[in-house]
Scaffold this motif. Structure first.
Motif, PDB file in Angstrom:
ATOM      1  N   ARG A  15       0.736  -1.140   0.050  1.00 44.36           N
ATOM      2  CA  ARG A  15       0.013  -0.047   0.056  1.00 44.36           C
ATOM      3  C   ARG A  15       0.775   1.382   0.063  1.00 44.36           C
ATOM      4  N   SER A  16       0.563   2.159  -0.782  1.00 46.40           N
ATOM      5  CA  SER A  16       1.469   3.311  -1.150  1.00 46.40           C
ATOM      6  C   SER A  16       1.605   4.147   0.122  1.00 46.40           C
ATOM      7  N   LYS A  17       0.593   4.282   0.783  1.00 50.47           N
ATOM      8  CA  LYS A  17       0.356   5.232   2.108  1.00 50.47           C
ATOM      9  C   LYS A  17       1.494   4.889   3.008  1.00 50.47           C
ATOM     10  N   TYR A  18       1.655   3.502   3.228  1.00 47.65           N
ATOM     11  CA  TYR A  18       2.743   3.034   4.129  1.00 47.65           C
ATOM     12  C   TYR A  18       4.046   3.331   3.463  1.00 47.65           C
ATOM     13  N   ILE A  19       4.387   3.175   2.135  1.00 42.86           N
ATOM     14  CA  ILE A  19       5.483   3.563   1.523  1.00 42.86           C
ATOM     15  C   ILE A  19       5.998   5.018   1.935  1.00 42.86           C
ATOM     16  N   ARG A  41      -7.744   6.427   3.020  1.00 35.50           N
ATOM     17  CA  ARG A  41      -8.299   5.176   2.842  1.00 35.50           C
ATOM     18  C   ARG A  41      -7.942   4.584   1.480  1.00 35.50           C
ATOM     19  N   GLU A  42      -6.740   3.970   1.332  1.00 36.94           N
ATOM     20  CA  GLU A  42      -6.308   3.407   0.192  1.00 36.94           C
ATOM     21  C   GLU A  42      -6.851   1.662  -0.098  1.00 36.94           C
ATOM     22  N   ALA A  43      -6.945   1.107   1.109  1.00 42.69           N
ATOM     23  CA  ALA A  43      -7.586  -0.212   0.825  1.00 42.69           C
ATOM     24  C   ALA A  43      -9.055  -0.300   0.405  1.00 42.69           C
TER      25      ALA A  43
END
Length: 406
Positions: free
Chosen positions: A280-284, A394-396
């Motif tokens: 998930r890009s937000k964690y990157i 809320r990417e997922a």
């Protein structure tokens, strides 16, 4: 067209976009090396020169959604060609400017607008419409690596040109080198049908897409984090040579530090492209921004030697522009790729509003206090805030929605 030949076509497109970004970003990211020689030769003052470059940071960002909108409507080829020509003209006319206002007009508006039209929003948007969904993260990483390689090549080259030909000769040389990107714009001149793109069930047009995006909390949080990224990069690319000078080190340390940042970001960009396809890009983005806050604190605590600057450059370089693939990836997941050039362009505008403050406030800091210390503190705090801003995205949920629409 077979799948193998189709893959060759889009890979050539990605490589052309990467090479074009190498030139436009390499030229733009080297402008901080001109601050001291322009000030010495013209007496304009660090604040006036910093303001011109700060305006350039904003205009580069403001040009992105405009250029993206034209590219979404008419195709990217003409937009890219016009941007390259405009950037070259701005640099070619800069040596004739004798005031801060003239410098702001040429470097801050004309050159910056051209470089913006030949940058991330148009190039990544064009690639996303040509590349299969499963390969878009890798493609954006390769394109991004091109911009980083440009910084690696151009920073020491421009420093040498300044030493050999003076800042005016170096600026004219930079303008000529920028025109080498023109043939690459032809590779992207046609607007293809989207390749396996996810899109909204109803396409209400560009205005509807922008209105929908600006009402999305996750999109706005992404903007907040990217604002800090712009602040951070603009401050460093504009004022790192000044920090090196304050530490009593030769100018070559600054040019090689910028080059090392570019080299390290090649690895970082390719890694980011790989991670975007798997995480998930937000964690990157969280870990990228958090690492910057830690690195700035370590830099402040370390002795200011050439080795410290080079190690700092390696650490920062890994995430320098590597935030672009995951950021573009989130925008693509939220809204599809039909208007990606425009919507990601708006995100880049927030990045460059931060860039304006990073470049301008750095000049004010050195003029009023004689050091950049409080700018470093602000940089670390903003990096931490940017890391936290990405966690609520809320990417997922968006990914499940897009999967259901496919």
């Amino acid at each position: 067209m077979t799948s193998a030949s189709s893959a060759r076509v889009w890979w050539w497109t990605v490589l052309a976009a990467s090479a074009l970004l190498m030139i436009t970003m390499g030229a733009r990211q080297s402008l901080g090396l001109f601050v001291s020689p322009v000030n010495t030769d013209t007496g304009m003052g660090i604040v006036a020169i910093s303001f011109a470059l700060a305006v350039g940071q904003f205009v580069w960002g403001a040009a992105q959604p405009i250029a993206g909108a034209y590219a979404d409507k008419y195709g990217p080829g003409r937009v890219l060609a016009a941007g390259v020509i405009l950037a070259a003209v701005g640099m070619a006319l800069t040596p004739f400017m004798t005031s801060g206002l003239g410098l702001t007009l040429m470097l801050g508006i004309v050159m910056a607008a051209g470089a913006g039209a030949g940058s991330f929003s148009v190039l990544i948007g064009a690639a996303a419409q040509r590349v299969p969904a499963e390969s878009r993260g890798t493609a954006s990483g390769v394109i991004n690596a091109g911009g980083s390689f440009g910084q690696f090549v151009f920073a020491p080259l421009v420093q040498k040109l300044i030493q050999v030909a003076g800042w005016m000769g170096a600026m004219w040389s930079l303008a000529a080198l920028t025109l080498l990107a023109l043939p690459l714009a032809r590779v992207l001149r046609r607007r293809p049908a989207p390749a396996g793109t996810a899109r909204a069930p109803e396409d209400g047009g560009l205005k509807h897409a922008v209105k929908t995006a600006l009402a999305d909390r996750s999109y706005l949080l992404l903007h907040a984090g990217f604002f800090t990224c712009g602040f951070h990069i603009a401050f460093l690319v504009t004022h790192l040579p000044g920090e090196v000078s304050l530490c009593g080190l030769p100018p070559s340390v600054a040019s090689w530090s910028l080059a090392i940042i570019g080299l390290a970001n090649i690895a970082g960009s390719l890694a980011a492209g790989y991670w975007v396809n798997r995480h998930r890009s937000k964690y990157i983005l969280f870990w990228m921004y958090f690492s910057r806050a830690v690195l700035v604190v370590l830099f402040l605590l370390a002795p200011k030697t050439a080795l410290t600057f080079y190690l700092f450059a390696i650490g920062l370089g890994f995430t320098w522009l590597a935030t672009v693939p995951p950021t573009a990836g989130v925008v693509g997941k939220l809204f599809g790729t039909r208007y990606l050039a425009t919507l990601f362009g708006l995100t880049l505008l927030s990045h460059q509003i931060g860039g304006f403050f990073g470049a301008w406030l750095g000049g004010l800091a050195i003029a009023q206090q004689g050091s950049y210390l409080w700018m470093w503190y602000a940089d670390a705090l903003l990096a931490l805030a940017a890391a936290l801003c990405n966690l609520p995205i809320r990417e997922a949920k968006v990914e499940r929605r897009l999967a259901a629409q496919a």
